[in-house]
Design a protein around this motif. Structure first.
Motif, PDB file in Angstrom:
ATOM      1  N   ILE A   3       0.856  -1.177   0.000  1.00 39.01           N
ATOM      2  CA  ILE A   3       0.000   0.000   0.000  1.00 39.01           C
ATOM      3  C   ILE A   3       0.894   1.229   0.000  1.00 39.01           C
ATOM      4  CG2 ILE A   3      -1.731   1.337   1.258  1.00 39.01           C
ATOM      5  CD1 ILE A   3      -2.849  -1.203   2.375  1.00 39.01           C
ATOM      6  N   SER A   5       0.970   5.672  -0.661  1.00 46.03           N
ATOM      7  CA  SER A   5       0.228   6.916  -0.808  1.00 46.03           C
ATOM      8  C   SER A   5       0.744   7.663  -2.024  1.00 46.03           C
ATOM      9  CB  SER A   5       0.398   7.788   0.444  1.00 46.03           C
ATOM     10  OG  SER A   5      -0.150   7.144   1.573  1.00 46.03           O
ATOM     11  N   GLN A 239     -15.009   4.479  -1.065  1.00 45.20           N
ATOM     12  CA  GLN A 239     -15.349   3.746   0.162  1.00 45.20           C
ATOM     13  C   GLN A 239     -16.607   2.899   0.022  1.00 45.20           C
ATOM     14  OE1 GLN A 239     -15.741   6.970  -0.242  1.00 45.20           O
ATOM     15  NE2 GLN A 239     -17.891   7.422   0.256  1.00 45.20           N
ATOM     16  N   ASP A 267      -9.293   6.464  -2.810  1.00 44.63           N
ATOM     17  CA  ASP A 267      -9.093   7.577  -1.886  1.00 44.63           C
ATOM     18  C   ASP A 267      -9.452   7.177  -0.454  1.00 44.63           C
ATOM     19  OD1 ASP A 267     -11.810   7.313  -2.254  1.00 44.63           O
ATOM     20  OD2 ASP A 267     -12.214   9.467  -2.407  1.00 44.63           O
ATOM     21  N   SER A 268      -9.620   5.851  -0.235  1.00 48.63           N
ATOM     22  CA  SER A 268     -10.017   5.359   1.083  1.00 48.63           C
ATOM     23  C   SER A 268      -8.951   4.433   1.666  1.00 48.63           C
ATOM     24  CB  SER A 268     -11.357   4.607   0.982  1.00 48.63           C
ATOM     25  OG  SER A 268     -11.647   3.932   2.185  1.00 48.63           O
ATOM     26  N   ARG A 269      -8.291   4.845   2.731  1.00 42.83           N
ATOM     27  CA  ARG A 269      -7.306   4.000   3.417  1.00 42.83           C
ATOM     28  C   ARG A 269      -7.977   2.768   4.012  1.00 42.83           C
ATOM     29  NH1 ARG A 269      -1.820   3.170   3.825  1.00 42.83           N
ATOM     30  NH2 ARG A 269      -1.621   5.409   3.398  1.00 42.83           N
ATOM     31  N   ALA A 272      -8.455   0.274   1.273  1.00 45.41           N
ATOM     32  CA  ALA A 272      -7.152  -0.269   0.886  1.00 45.41           C
ATOM     33  C   ALA A 272      -6.730  -1.397   1.824  1.00 45.41           C
ATOM     34  CB  ALA A 272      -6.105   0.839   0.881  1.00 45.41           C
ATOM     35  N   GLU A 273      -6.842  -1.185   3.119  1.00 46.47           N
ATOM     36  CA  GLU A 273      -6.453  -2.209   4.095  1.00 46.47           C
ATOM     37  C   GLU A 273      -7.347  -3.446   3.971  1.00 46.47           C
ATOM     38  OE1 GLU A 273      -3.879  -2.222   5.841  1.00 46.47           O
ATOM     39  OE2 GLU A 273      -3.218  -0.132   6.078  1.00 46.47           O
ATOM     40  N   VAL A 304      -3.177   4.779  -2.414  1.00 46.69           N
ATOM     41  CA  VAL A 304      -4.162   5.610  -1.729  1.00 46.69           C
ATOM     42  C   VAL A 304      -3.901   7.062  -2.100  1.00 46.69           C
ATOM     43  CG1 VAL A 304      -5.160   6.302   0.471  1.00 46.69           C
ATOM     44  CG2 VAL A 304      -4.333   3.948   0.160  1.00 46.69           C
ATOM     45  N   GLU A 306      -4.989  11.219  -2.181  1.00 42.38           N
ATOM     46  CA  GLU A 306      -5.569  12.171  -1.239  1.00 42.38           C
ATOM     47  C   GLU A 306      -7.019  12.483  -1.583  1.00 42.38           C
ATOM     48  OE1 GLU A 306      -3.088  15.593  -1.112  1.00 42.38           O
ATOM     49  OE2 GLU A 306      -1.346  14.500  -0.313  1.00 42.38           O
TER      50      GLU A 306
END
Length: 426
Positions: A3, A5, A239, A267-269, A272-273, A304, A306
């Motif tokens: 992952i 950014s 999301q 755009d969603s952490r 992503a996880e 990911v 911003e």
């Protein structure tokens, strides 16, 4: 799955570096092509025995082999092929271009004549794998374009036979010229011909590095579709997307090849996880998990961004072969996507829908080439001729300008060709 950014210019790191083959591989391909040009059928047979382990005395597929292929497929599979053929043909018929002409007030007629290619060769990977979808996606646009002669080449298994699925797909499309030959030797035979195989005008279809290098070498003798790299998928998600479905779609490409690329841009952490966890879990249950694992570890990544706008910018920089948009309103982003081979909108448009059944072609530009190239289509099997019928009125009005233009380029004979028609006839 890693992952990272990203923001702004960091998106350029998405592009892979794909090998275009070694010098040794290129020399091997050149030697194979030269041997086929010199020895024809005998060279093809020798290379088939050497590389495929198959003794093939008669490379042309017989009617009996076609009949046996039908007997080896389930009726449901045959019906599935027929349904896919209907969908793919319906889509490609909408791409068909026609000749056109127009007249100016001075009597000049100009236009464009559309003519199908006389012949096309389709390479279908074979041996240990079977790809009837390659038959459909390459042959159908050629048929719709009106190509008069279509030839299929596919490497046989060690038993000297081709996949029943490939043979039935070809038969359902009416292709009668099917040859048991693969690799660079097949490309050479299609390009230059042998005692029993007449050369074609264009070669399309995927293959290994030797096939790709051979297509590059024969380009100019014949046309080719593209030099395609390993498969790739990018998913653009927010999301609202389902992590389990995204992971499954990423792995659908990873199982193709250890060099395949699977990328998520979001755009969603939190998403992503969740996707990373799903990929790890689903990977363990795949029959081809070792191939998929190497692909994910070496060429897979979750980025990911911003903002969703940054995510879209990253996608356009990547210019992926396949792009899935899994956002709350995917259609709203369609106009912002500039570069992608095929775009899949919404959760029910999973990439394999396009691979096999929906209708659009699955032969797509890879490794960023979607920035300047397009999917295989009907126009790839047509050529255009310009039509010029100048009237006397137009000629007399413009002859001086045309002659002057010729002299501006230093081409006196061009100018005199025009001026010869301005003189009174003897």
């Amino acid at each position: 799955m890693k992952i990272k950014s990203i923001s702004g210019n960091a998106a350029v790191s998405l592009k892979r570096s794909i090998s275009s083959g070694t010098e040794e591989q290129r020399k091997t391909v050149l030697a194979i092509i030269d041997e086929v040009k010199k020895s024809g059928d005998a060279a093809v047979a020798a290379f088939t025995k050497r590389f495929d382990g198959a003794e093939v005395s008669a490379p042309h597929i017989s009617e009996q082999e076609i009949k046996e292929a039908y007997g080896m497929l389930k009726q449901d599979d045959i019906e599935t092929l027929k349904s896919a053929i209907h969908n793919i043909k319906e889509y490609h018929e909408r791409q068909l271009s026609s000749s056109w002409f127009y007249y100016r007030k001075d009597g000049t007629m100009l236009g464009q004549k559309i003519t199908p290619l006389d012949s096309a060769g389709v390479y279908v990977p074979g041996g240990t794998a079977a790809y009837p979808s390659s038959v459909l996606m390459n042959v159908i646009p050629a048929l719709v374009a009106g190509v008069g002669r279509i030839v299929i080449a596919s490497p046989p298994g060690k038993d000297g036979r081709l996949s029943p699925g490939v043979l039935v797909a070809a038969a359902e499309l009416g292709v009668e010229e099917i040859y048991k030959m693969g690799g660079a030797q097949a490309i050479a035979a299609l390009a230059y011909g042998t005692e029993t195989i007449a050369p074609v005008d264009k070669i399309t279809g995927p293959g290994n590095i030797y096939v790709a290098l051979a297509k590059r070498e024969v380009f100019g003798q014949v046309d080719i579709d593209m030099i395609a790299g390993p498969s790739e998928i990018a998913v653009l998600a927010d999301q609202t997307a389902n992590p389990r479905e995204i992971a499954a779609d990423l792995l659908s490409q990873a199982e193709h090849d250890a060099m395949a690329s699977s990328v998520l841009v979001t755009d969603s952490r939190i998403l992503a996880e969740a996707v990373r966890k799903e990929v790890d879990q689903q990977l363990e249950r795949l029959p081809r998990k070792e191939i998929a694992r190497r692909s994910i570890e070496n060429h897979g990544c979750i980025y990911v961004a911003e903002t969703l706008a940054d995510a879209v910018s990253a996608i356009n920089e990547l210019a992926p072969e396949h792009l899935e948009i899994l956002t709350e309103q995917p259609e709203a982003l369609l106009g912002k996507i500039k570069h992608a081979g095929a775009i899949f909108l919404g959760r029910y448009s999973s990439e394999p829908v396009g691979d096999y059944f929906a209708g659009p072609n699955h032969v797509l530009p890879t490794n960023g080439t979607a920035k300047f190239s397009s999917p295989l289509g009907v126009s790839d099997f047509q050529k255009r001729s310009s039509i010029i019928s100048y009237s006397r009125e137009a000629f007399e009005a413009n002859a001086g300008k045309i002659a002057a233009f010729a002299r501006m380029e230093g081409l006196e004979a061009h100018a005199r060709a025009i001026e010869s028609r301005n003189r009174e006839e003897d």
